[in-house]
Scaffold this motif. Sequence first.
Motif: not given
Length: 246
Positions: A156-160, A111-117, A228-229
């Motif tokens: 700033v929102v960074v999504t990986v 399973r894959w997911a995206r994580l943001s901070r 990094l996405y």
Amino acid sequence: MQCGQADPHGPKWPEAEQTLERKTLRPHPRFLTAGRFTYLIPALAVQETDRTGRFTASGPAEGASRSAEPRARPRAPAALRSRGTLGLSPRRTEPGGNAMSAAGAGVGGRRWARLSRLVSFSATHRLHSKCLSKEENLKLYGKCNNPNGHGHNYKVVVTVHGEIDPLTGMVMNMTDLKEYMEEAIMKPLDHKNLDLDVPYFADIVSTTENVAVYIWENLQKFLPMGVLYKVKVYETDNNVVVYKGE
């Protein structure tokens, strides 16, 4: 009245039409009834009822309409209707070529997911291009070309993204991502004059688009390759830039 004989009191049908030779006809589903076929031809209702291999013809019943009533179109099985035309779930592909179903499970159960901070920093800058004249800069950037500059509270929102580790249940340790963002964003940009304190903007106009590119390139120095996405920068609540490394 016996089978195969015309009703003497009914309409006078030509003798040649009293009996018809059997013909190989494929019934349309609309006229398929329980156990036998019914075909509509001009002035005759032909039914396959004679075991001798012949059709018997009779006129329409008294008071009956000569036109067939429309029948409801047969519906597909419920299982196919609920899953789509071909009964297949939509699939998508994550990095690495892993096919994903709508439920999110990839090949082999991965399973894959995206994580943001999100982080916020404050900085000042002036929109001014060295390639343009003073008049051209003022016309292009307006009040943002103020010689004394102006400031923003950037968000700033960074999504990986990546595979969810089956042991830890994480795409990435949030503590690690927090440290990377501190090094790549907060330390070089927070409470700084972007044009004077950040060498990257010495010859590059410090627009929000270029700020997003700078943050992307800086994060790439800390994050594993391909993780990094997306970088999303809010200059204001209404002005937003998204950069994905294109």
